[in-house]
Design an enzyme around this catalytic site. Structure first.
Site, PDB file in Angstrom:
ATOM      1  N   CYS A 261       0.904  -1.172   0.000  1.00 47.46           N
ATOM      2  CA  CYS A 261       0.000   0.000   0.000  1.00 47.46           C
ATOM      3  C   CYS A 261       0.928   1.202   0.000  1.00 47.46           C
ATOM      4  O   CYS A 261       1.250   1.749   1.040  1.00 47.46           O
ATOM      5  CB  CYS A 261      -0.877  -0.005   1.245  1.00 47.46           C
ATOM      6  N   ALA A 263       1.506   4.450  -1.765  1.00 49.12           N
ATOM      7  CA  ALA A 263       1.544   5.906  -1.985  1.00 49.12           C
ATOM      8  C   ALA A 263       1.454   6.685  -0.665  1.00 49.12           C
ATOM      9  O   ALA A 263       0.819   6.203   0.269  1.00 49.12           O
ATOM     10  CB  ALA A 263       0.397   6.318  -2.895  1.00 49.12           C
ATOM     11  N   PRO A 264       2.091   7.841  -0.591  1.00 55.76           N
ATOM     12  CA  PRO A 264       2.799   8.550  -1.664  1.00 55.76           C
ATOM     13  C   PRO A 264       4.218   8.074  -1.938  1.00 55.76           C
ATOM     14  O   PRO A 264       4.932   8.692  -2.722  1.00 55.76           O
ATOM     15  CB  PRO A 264       2.802   9.997  -1.171  1.00 55.76           C
ATOM     16  N   GLY A 266       6.753   7.338   0.423  1.00 56.00           N
ATOM     17  CA  GLY A 266       7.816   7.659   1.374  1.00 56.00           C
ATOM     18  C   GLY A 266       8.604   6.413   1.755  1.00 56.00           C
ATOM     19  O   GLY A 266       9.845   6.394   1.696  1.00 56.00           O
ATOM     20  N   GLU A 291      -0.404   0.279  -5.417  1.00 55.68           N
ATOM     21  CA  GLU A 291      -1.233   1.366  -4.873  1.00 55.68           C
ATOM     22  C   GLU A 291      -2.568   1.376  -5.596  1.00 55.68           C
ATOM     23  O   GLU A 291      -2.639   1.252  -6.808  1.00 55.68           O
ATOM     24  CB  GLU A 291      -0.504   2.712  -5.035  1.00 55.68           C
ATOM     25  N   ASP A 317      -5.742  -3.012  -6.508  1.00 58.90           N
ATOM     26  CA  ASP A 317      -6.111  -3.369  -5.138  1.00 58.90           C
ATOM     27  C   ASP A 317      -5.152  -4.485  -4.711  1.00 58.90           C
ATOM     28  O   ASP A 317      -5.141  -5.561  -5.330  1.00 58.90           O
ATOM     29  CB  ASP A 317      -7.567  -3.860  -5.160  1.00 58.90           C
ATOM     30  N   ASP A 336       1.724  -1.422   4.797  1.00 53.74           N
ATOM     31  CA  ASP A 336       1.403  -0.174   5.511  1.00 53.74           C
ATOM     32  C   ASP A 336      -0.045   0.162   5.167  1.00 53.74           C
ATOM     33  O   ASP A 336      -0.325   1.006   4.325  1.00 53.74           O
ATOM     34  CB  ASP A 336       2.366   0.917   5.008  1.00 53.74           C
ATOM     35  N   CYS A 389      -0.508   3.872  10.977  1.00 61.15           N
ATOM     36  CA  CYS A 389      -0.275   5.096  11.764  1.00 61.15           C
ATOM     37  C   CYS A 389      -1.508   5.311  12.649  1.00 61.15           C
ATOM     38  O   CYS A 389      -1.986   6.423  12.791  1.00 61.15           O
ATOM     39  CB  CYS A 389       0.026   6.293  10.874  1.00 61.15           C
TER      40      CYS A 389
HETATM   41  C1  LIG Z   1      -0.984   4.573   4.961  1.00 58.17           C
HETATM   42  S1  LIG Z   1      -0.996   4.955   3.286  1.00 58.17           S
HETATM   43  C2  LIG Z   1       0.579   4.348   2.785  1.00 58.17           C
HETATM   44  C3  LIG Z   1       1.713   5.300   3.024  1.00 58.17           C
HETATM   45  C4  LIG Z   1       2.965   4.865   2.297  1.00 58.17           C
HETATM   46  N1  LIG Z   1       3.369   3.517   2.670  1.00 58.17           N
HETATM   47  C5  LIG Z   1       4.117   5.802   2.518  1.00 58.17           C
HETATM   48  O1  LIG Z   1       4.937   5.578   3.393  1.00 58.17           O
HETATM   49  O2  LIG Z   1       4.196   6.811   1.806  1.00 58.17           O
HETATM   50  C6  LIG Z   1      -2.045   3.723   2.643  1.00 58.17           C
HETATM   51  C7  LIG Z   1      -2.140   3.735   1.133  1.00 58.17           C
HETATM   52  O3  LIG Z   1      -2.832   2.558   0.746  1.00 58.17           O
HETATM   53  C8  LIG Z   1      -3.643   2.851  -0.363  1.00 58.17           C
HETATM   54  N2  LIG Z   1      -4.661   1.787  -0.427  1.00 58.17           N
HETATM   55  C9  LIG Z   1      -5.873   1.733   0.167  1.00 58.17           C
HETATM   56  N3  LIG Z   1      -6.472   0.567  -0.105  1.00 58.17           N
HETATM   57  C10 LIG Z   1      -5.614  -0.134  -0.883  1.00 58.17           C
HETATM   58  C11 LIG Z   1      -5.682  -1.407  -1.502  1.00 58.17           C
HETATM   59  N4  LIG Z   1      -6.749  -2.191  -1.355  1.00 58.17           N
HETATM   60  N5  LIG Z   1      -4.637  -1.801  -2.246  1.00 58.17           N
HETATM   61  C12 LIG Z   1      -3.555  -1.014  -2.406  1.00 58.17           C
HETATM   62  N6  LIG Z   1      -3.444   0.214  -1.849  1.00 58.17           N
HETATM   63  C13 LIG Z   1      -4.462   0.630  -1.093  1.00 58.17           C
HETATM   64  C14 LIG Z   1      -4.157   4.232  -0.068  1.00 58.17           C
HETATM   65  O4  LIG Z   1      -4.599   4.868  -1.247  1.00 58.17           O
HETATM   66  C15 LIG Z   1      -2.912   4.885   0.529  1.00 58.17           C
HETATM   67  O5  LIG Z   1      -2.159   5.498  -0.473  1.00 58.17           O
END
Ligand SMILES: C[S@@+](CC[C@H](N)C(=O)[O-])C[C@H]1O[C@@H](n2cnc3c(N)ncnc32)[C@H](O)[C@@H]1O
Length: 456
Positions: A261, A263-264, A266, A291, A317, A336, A389
């Site tokens: 998971c 984005a963005p 980091g 993502e 997904d 994450d 988080c």
């Molecule tokens: C907590 S953020 C991740 C932050 C990222 N790891 C970073 O450090 O920049 C969770 C991310 O998961 C994405 N997300 C939500 N559901 C998801 C899914 N089913 N599959 C993949 N990504 C997903 C969201 O759009 C979001 O960008």
């Protein structure tokens, strides 16, 4: 009411702030999404004021909302949420900004006219003037309400009290402050010590992070283009807790790694930097980043381009394996997951307005599905780092407990299993994993648990 788009550039910061806050009140998207969409509607020199108004209203929302409701005979209808946003902004200016009181009142009244709601000018004027005269008495009268006492939504205070009575004060205080500016040093390019010297040469004072060996806290926030070699990826803005993911998973060149998971991006960037720094090699990690949101995937691309490292990016997904997985298992996985973000309220203060208790249940079932599916893509003997988080045990230790109970091939491992240099005394060890709480001058709230797939 439908959110109306601000039609052209060069509106005043107040007008655009009203638009942004209205859309947040109407649940039309997060503060960061709304600001990204609308900040170019004001001249660039007014962007800081726009941000101050929007972040400020969200940060103080429980208090401002209680004051506004106390002063109004009837709450505004949904179609007049723009007036309510204007009122909250006016109250914020009176309570927290250096704007002269008469200017705050007059400009808010003028804003009602610009909204073509002249009928409300008398009311708004009367409410703001009463607050101006009676602020202390009004706040005293409201102080007993948990939302006012803690400046957090009542339901959230209740949950924090239930789960973390000993940490309550710390959580509340840290969640209500401005976060410090923390950067991650790209150790494949420069050491933390050298970068610290380079910062000092530019008059930027910094201090080592205590949890992450790649973290530096800046004494005062600066624009990123003031950071040495920022455009060449020598540093990135990233909270210290978030930096721990790469240090715990300790990826090595030659390994196949999934950031599920992403984005963005980091942590995607950090995983790549970490491996490159250890091996000091030209090769990069074999990293797949998945993502769900296309517009957020673009942010990963931009981040990786800046640091000059590459990953296989998949917009899908993560729980739908057919959509993105080639069937070859991974050595290590960072998961994450999307979460309530209750450990980072200070960075996303619109949580105080928009987050609802029922969402925690929805999020836990989304998380469960992702972890159950992604687990299949991990090699026997491989490691999965589950991260959020969030400060909610349902999303963290309880989620992991349920996962371990239903997966015979999963065992929890100490967080330093893959990196003996990592200081294991991270946050609070809980029934499974470690819970980190936000601190006023330091890290965000986070949760980590390392799980290994046993070899049958
Ligand atoms: C907590 S953020 C991740 C932050 C990222 N790891 C970073 O450090 O920049 C969770 C991310 O998961 C994405 N997300 C939500 N559901 C998801 C899914 N089913 N599959 C993949 N990504 C997903 C969201 O759009 C979001 O960008």
């Amino acid at each position: 009411m439908k959110p109306t788009d601000v039609p052209s550039i060069q509106h005043s910061a107040r007008q655009v702030a009203i638009q942004v806050v209205t859309n947040i009140l109407l649940q039309q998207g997060s503060l960061s999404t709304q600001l990204a969409r609308h900040q170019h509607d004001v001249a660039s020199e007014h962007i800081p004021l726009l941000k101050e108004l929007c972040f400020g209203v969200c940060r103080q929302y429980p208090l401002l909302n209680s004051i506004a409701l106390h002063l109004l005979n009837h709450p505004f209808e949904e179609k007049d949420m723009d007036l309510y946003a204007a009122l909250l902004i006016g109250l914020y200016q009176l309570g927290y900004m250096n704007t002269p009181d008469h200017a705050a009142v007059n400009e808010t009244v003028e804003a009602c006219r610009l909204l073509n709601k002249d009928w409300a000018t008398k009311l708004i004027n009367a409410v703001l003037r009463r607050y101006q005269r009676e602020a202390d008495d009004i706040i005293e009268a409201l102080e007993a309400m948990p939302s006012v006492e803690y400046n957090q939504p009542k339901w959230l205070v209740k949950r924090f009290k239930k789960h973390w009575p000993e940490q309550l004060e710390q959580i509340i205080e840290a969640s209500n402050t401005h976060p410090p500016m923390c950067i991650r040093i790209n150790e494949s390019q420069v050491s933390r010590e050298t970068y610290k010297i380079q910062l000092a040469e530019q008059g930027i004072e910094s201090q080592d992070g205590v949890l992450s060996p790649s973290a530096l806290y800046l004494r005062s926030a600066v624009r990123v283009n003031e950071l040495p070699d920022f455009d060449d990826g020598f540093s990135s803005v990233q909270d210290e807790s978030a930096q721990l993911a790469a240090h715990i998973l300790a990826p090595e060149i030659g390994e196949r790694v999934l950031d599920a998971c992403a984005a963005p991006g980091g942590k995607t960037g950090h995983l790549l930097e970490f491996a490159a720094a250890k091996e000091n090699a030209e090769q990069t990690l074999d990293l797949t980043a998945v993502e769900l949101e296309p517009w957020r995937l673009e942010k990963i691309e931009a981040n990786l381009e800046r640091i000059g490292l590459m990953a296989n990016l998949q917009c899908a997904d993560a729980g739908d394996l057919d959509a993105w997985w080639d069937g070859i298992q991974f050595d290590k996985i960072l998961l994450d997951v999307p979460c309530s973000a209750t450990g980072v309220i200070r960075r996303n203060p619109d949580i105080k307005i928009n987050r609802k208790p029922a969402e925690i249940d929805e999020l836990t079932s989304i998380q469960k599905n992702i972890v159950d599916q992604v687990w299949k893509t991990l090699k026997p003997g491989g490691y999965l780092l589950y991260a959020t988080c969030s400060l909610m045990p349902e999303e963290n230790e309880q989620q992991v407990a349920a996962f371990l109970a239903t997966h015979d091939d999963a065992i929890e491992k100490p967080l330093n299993s893959l990196n003996s240099e990592l200081d294991i005394s991270l946050g609070l060890p809980v029934s499974h994993g470690h819970q980190l709480f936000p601190t006023v001058k330091g890290n965000d709230g986070f949760y980590y648990c390392l799980i290994q797939k046993v070899i049958a």
